[in-house]
Design a protein around this motif. Structure first.
Motif, PDB file in Angstrom:
ATOM      1  N   GLN A  53      37.985  -9.588   1.340  1.00  0.00           N
ATOM      2  CA  GLN A  53      38.302  -8.589   2.238  1.00  0.00           C
ATOM      3  C   GLN A  53      39.938  -8.917   2.637  1.00  0.00           C
ATOM      4  O   GLN A  53      40.024 -10.096   3.185  1.00  0.00           O
ATOM      5  CB  GLN A  53      37.375  -8.699   3.602  1.00  0.00           C
ATOM      6  CG  GLN A  53      37.946  -7.838   4.674  1.00  0.00           C
ATOM      7  CD  GLN A  53      37.739  -6.426   4.483  1.00  0.00           C
ATOM      8  OE1 GLN A  53      36.854  -6.042   3.762  1.00  0.00           O
ATOM      9  NE2 GLN A  53      38.767  -5.571   4.470  1.00  0.00           N
ATOM     10  N   ILE A  56      43.845  -6.274   7.820  1.00  0.00           N
ATOM     11  CA  ILE A  56      44.720  -5.292   8.398  1.00  0.00           C
ATOM     12  C   ILE A  56      46.132  -5.975   8.639  1.00  0.00           C
ATOM     13  O   ILE A  56      45.976  -6.903   9.361  1.00  0.00           O
ATOM     14  CB  ILE A  56      44.184  -4.458   9.391  1.00  0.00           C
ATOM     15  CG1 ILE A  56      42.773  -3.988   9.123  1.00  0.00           C
ATOM     16  CG2 ILE A  56      45.057  -3.781  10.105  1.00  0.00           C
ATOM     17  CD1 ILE A  56      42.031  -3.450  10.509  1.00  0.00           C
ATOM     18  N   PRO A 107      44.952  -0.888  14.344  1.00  0.00           N
ATOM     19  CA  PRO A 107      43.942  -1.087  15.344  1.00  0.00           C
ATOM     20  C   PRO A 107      44.202  -2.369  15.858  1.00  0.00           C
ATOM     21  O   PRO A 107      43.610  -2.872  16.944  1.00  0.00           O
ATOM     22  CB  PRO A 107      42.596  -1.052  14.812  1.00  0.00           C
ATOM     23  CG  PRO A 107      43.070  -1.265  13.320  1.00  0.00           C
ATOM     24  CD  PRO A 107      44.351  -0.811  13.111  1.00  0.00           C
ATOM     25  N   LEU A 108      45.261  -3.227  15.525  1.00  0.00           N
ATOM     26  CA  LEU A 108      45.048  -4.457  15.945  1.00  0.00           C
ATOM     27  C   LEU A 108      45.727  -4.644  17.386  1.00  0.00           C
ATOM     28  O   LEU A 108      46.455  -3.985  17.695  1.00  0.00           O
ATOM     29  CB  LEU A 108      46.076  -5.528  14.859  1.00  0.00           C
ATOM     30  CG  LEU A 108      45.823  -5.661  13.753  1.00  0.00           C
ATOM     31  CD1 LEU A 108      46.680  -6.555  12.799  1.00  0.00           C
ATOM     32  CD2 LEU A 108      44.334  -6.154  13.357  1.00  0.00           C
ATOM     33  N   GLY A 109      45.221  -5.917  18.086  1.00  0.00           N
ATOM     34  CA  GLY A 109      45.854  -6.019  19.500  1.00  0.00           C
ATOM     35  C   GLY A 109      45.344  -7.357  19.895  1.00  0.00           C
ATOM     36  O   GLY A 109      44.758  -8.224  19.075  1.00  0.00           O
ATOM     37  N   THR A 110      45.855  -7.788  21.189  1.00  0.00           N
ATOM     38  CA  THR A 110      45.403  -9.021  21.688  1.00  0.00           C
ATOM     39  C   THR A 110      44.043  -9.152  21.959  1.00  0.00           C
ATOM     40  O   THR A 110      43.684  -7.909  22.618  1.00  0.00           O
ATOM     41  CB  THR A 110      46.420  -9.309  22.805  1.00  0.00           C
ATOM     42  OG1 THR A 110      47.786  -8.968  22.591  1.00  0.00           O
ATOM     43  CG2 THR A 110      46.345 -10.981  23.140  1.00  0.00           C
ATOM     44  N   LEU A 111      43.371 -10.112  22.272  1.00  0.00           N
ATOM     45  CA  LEU A 111      42.037 -10.117  22.669  1.00  0.00           C
ATOM     46  C   LEU A 111      41.904  -9.839  23.934  1.00  0.00           C
ATOM     47  O   LEU A 111      42.868 -10.152  25.014  1.00  0.00           O
ATOM     48  CB  LEU A 111      41.461 -11.537  22.420  1.00  0.00           C
ATOM     49  CG  LEU A 111      41.103 -11.871  21.052  1.00  0.00           C
ATOM     50  CD1 LEU A 111      40.331 -13.296  21.065  1.00  0.00           C
ATOM     51  CD2 LEU A 111      40.203 -10.852  20.217  1.00  0.00           C
TER      52      LEU A 111
ATOM     53  N   LEU B  56      44.078 -10.603  16.726  1.00  0.00           N
ATOM     54  CA  LEU B  56      42.793 -10.501  16.042  1.00  0.00           C
ATOM     55  C   LEU B  56      42.023  -9.400  16.520  1.00  0.00           C
ATOM     56  O   LEU B  56      41.096  -9.041  15.754  1.00  0.00           O
ATOM     57  CB  LEU B  56      41.927 -11.725  16.722  1.00  0.00           C
ATOM     58  CG  LEU B  56      42.721 -13.147  16.168  1.00  0.00           C
ATOM     59  CD1 LEU B  56      41.892 -14.203  16.692  1.00  0.00           C
ATOM     60  CD2 LEU B  56      42.807 -13.273  14.600  1.00  0.00           C
ATOM     61  N   ALA B  57      42.214  -8.608  17.758  1.00  0.00           N
ATOM     62  CA  ALA B  57      41.338  -7.725  18.253  1.00  0.00           C
ATOM     63  C   ALA B  57      41.802  -6.568  17.075  1.00  0.00           C
ATOM     64  O   ALA B  57      42.751  -6.126  16.699  1.00  0.00           O
ATOM     65  CB  ALA B  57      41.791  -7.160  19.401  1.00  0.00           C
ATOM     66  N   GLY B  58      40.417  -5.905  16.453  1.00  0.00           N
ATOM     67  CA  GLY B  58      40.473  -5.036  15.394  1.00  0.00           C
ATOM     68  C   GLY B  58      40.714  -5.214  14.084  1.00  0.00           C
ATOM     69  O   GLY B  58      40.703  -4.451  12.971  1.00  0.00           O
ATOM     70  N   GLN B  59      40.652  -6.512  13.775  1.00  0.00           N
ATOM     71  CA  GLN B  59      40.883  -7.317  12.558  1.00  0.00           C
ATOM     72  C   GLN B  59      39.630  -7.143  11.663  1.00  0.00           C
ATOM     73  O   GLN B  59      38.330  -7.140  12.358  1.00  0.00           O
ATOM     74  CB  GLN B  59      41.327  -8.556  12.397  1.00  0.00           C
ATOM     75  CG  GLN B  59      41.625  -9.306  11.312  1.00  0.00           C
ATOM     76  CD  GLN B  59      42.476  -8.374  10.319  1.00  0.00           C
ATOM     77  OE1 GLN B  59      42.318  -7.414   9.396  1.00  0.00           O
ATOM     78  NE2 GLN B  59      44.022  -8.863  10.466  1.00  0.00           N
ATOM     79  N   ARG B  60      39.557  -6.877  10.433  1.00  0.00           N
ATOM     80  CA  ARG B  60      38.452  -6.637   9.480  1.00  0.00           C
ATOM     81  C   ARG B  60      37.366  -8.034   9.600  1.00  0.00           C
ATOM     82  O   ARG B  60      37.823  -9.203   9.496  1.00  0.00           O
ATOM     83  CB  ARG B  60      38.492  -6.526   7.904  1.00  0.00           C
ATOM     84  CG  ARG B  60      39.308  -5.393   7.876  1.00  0.00           C
ATOM     85  CD  ARG B  60      38.579  -4.147   8.042  1.00  0.00           C
ATOM     86  NE  ARG B  60      39.153  -2.840   7.962  1.00  0.00           N
ATOM     87  CZ  ARG B  60      38.956  -1.679   8.811  1.00  0.00           C
ATOM     88  NH1 ARG B  60      38.278  -1.952   9.616  1.00  0.00           N
ATOM     89  NH2 ARG B  60      39.547  -0.692   8.476  1.00  0.00           N
ATOM     90  N   PHE B 100      35.313  -8.913  17.238  1.00  0.00           N
ATOM     91  CA  PHE B 100      36.782  -8.559  16.899  1.00  0.00           C
ATOM     92  C   PHE B 100      36.880  -7.403  16.332  1.00  0.00           C
ATOM     93  O   PHE B 100      37.649  -6.547  16.804  1.00  0.00           O
ATOM     94  CB  PHE B 100      37.544  -9.663  16.036  1.00  0.00           C
ATOM     95  CG  PHE B 100      37.502 -11.063  16.719  1.00  0.00           C
ATOM     96  CD1 PHE B 100      38.079 -12.164  15.943  1.00  0.00           C
ATOM     97  CD2 PHE B 100      37.343 -11.302  18.268  1.00  0.00           C
ATOM     98  CE1 PHE B 100      38.348 -13.356  16.808  1.00  0.00           C
ATOM     99  CE2 PHE B 100      37.488 -12.429  18.741  1.00  0.00           C
ATOM    100  CZ  PHE B 100      37.975 -13.660  18.084  1.00  0.00           C
ATOM    101  N   GLU B 101      36.149  -7.152  15.259  1.00  0.00           N
ATOM    102  CA  GLU B 101      36.232  -5.841  14.677  1.00  0.00           C
ATOM    103  C   GLU B 101      35.894  -4.695  15.430  1.00  0.00           C
ATOM    104  O   GLU B 101      36.871  -3.575  15.275  1.00  0.00           O
ATOM    105  CB  GLU B 101      35.579  -5.701  13.236  1.00  0.00           C
ATOM    106  CG  GLU B 101      36.028  -4.400  12.595  1.00  0.00           C
ATOM    107  CD  GLU B 101      35.547  -4.561  10.988  1.00  0.00           C
ATOM    108  OE1 GLU B 101      35.179  -5.483  10.690  1.00  0.00           O
ATOM    109  OE2 GLU B 101      36.067  -3.476  10.400  1.00  0.00           O
ATOM    110  N   GLY B 104      38.779  -2.660  17.697  1.00  0.00           N
ATOM    111  CA  GLY B 104      39.781  -1.602  16.856  1.00  0.00           C
ATOM    112  C   GLY B 104      40.102  -0.546  17.966  1.00  0.00           C
ATOM    113  O   GLY B 104      39.254   0.308  18.289  1.00  0.00           O
TER     114      GLY B 104
END
Lengths: 116, 111
Positions: A53, A56, A107-111, B56-60, B100-101, B104
């Motif tokens: 995989q 992104i 869609p990526l962002g900080t937690l 990491l938020a939204g990552q596969r 995490f995913e 997104g």
């Protein structure tokens, strides 16, 4: 005084490329012609369900992208299709790619803050 | 009557097994508490070498799991991430990755 200004100006102009930002147009061209989109998708929002995989890349921090590419090129991260992909990239290529990718929407962002 | 009960029981068992195979995002949210200290701070930088820890938020999810396994095995060299990943079971990795995913902002999985 004027001579000092001239020297200062010359030093600024001679500043190493390391301090300059990457060229996103070059980065886009590399991304599209080097085969990156084949796994990471043309949008750099990699589709799920692939093996391995791919991550992104769109919107990721540019210095982290450069760090990852360097680790793949140096085989510090091993056993990945990325080792071959990163091998021919120069530092400038990596910087250009990173500049381009980090500005793409995704869609990526900080937690978010957690909580129990 | 007994056959119906057996069938229901078997169905329930199969459903629960399916749920275990993938990550549980709700459990992952709890397990990921330790991640927020670095990955929950915008532009947080490592001490050395100096680069920002990845968003990491939204990552596969499958990629997150792969990365965590590599950190745990030492295939990716990073002391802090090795320590963090070493404390996680395979299932916790799946749960955290699913969480995490799920964060997104835009693109769904197939997009």
């Amino acid at each position: 005084m004027k001579k000092l200004n001239l020297i200062a100006a010359a030093l600024v102009l001679a500043a190493p490329a390391a301090f300059a930002d990457g060229n996103p147009a070059s980065g886009k061209q590399i991304f599209e012609t080097h085969g990156c989109a084949g796994c990471h998708d043309a949008s750099a929002v990699a589709k799920a369900g692939q093996d391995p995989q791919p991550p992104i890349l769109a919107g990721q921090y540019k210095d982290y992208i450069i760090q990852a590419l360097r680790e793949y090129k140096k085989n510090e991260r091993k056993g990945s299709p990325m080792n071959a992909m990163a091998a021919p990239l120069s530092d400038t290529d990596m910087k250009d790619l990173a500049e381009y990718l980090s500005a793409l929407p995704g869609p990526l962002g900080t937690l978010p803050e957690g909580g129990h | 009557m007994r056959i119906r009960a057996l069938t229901l029981g078997l169905a329930a068992l199969l459903v629960s097994l399916g749920a275990q195979a993938d990550g549980d995002a709700a459990k992952g949210k709890v397990a990921a508490y330790a991640c927020i200290g670095c990955h929950g701070v915008p532009n947080y930088t490592n001490q050395y070498p100096n680069y920002r820890v990845p968003e990491l938020a939204g990552q596969r999810a499958a990629y997150i799991v792969q990365a965590l396994k590599e950190y745990k095995a030492g295939d990716r060299a990073h002391k802090t991430m090795h320590a963090q990943a070493s404390s996680l079971s395979d299932q916790q990795m799946q749960d955290i990755a699913a969480y995490f995913e799920s964060l997104g902002k835009t693109a769904p999985a197939g997009q």
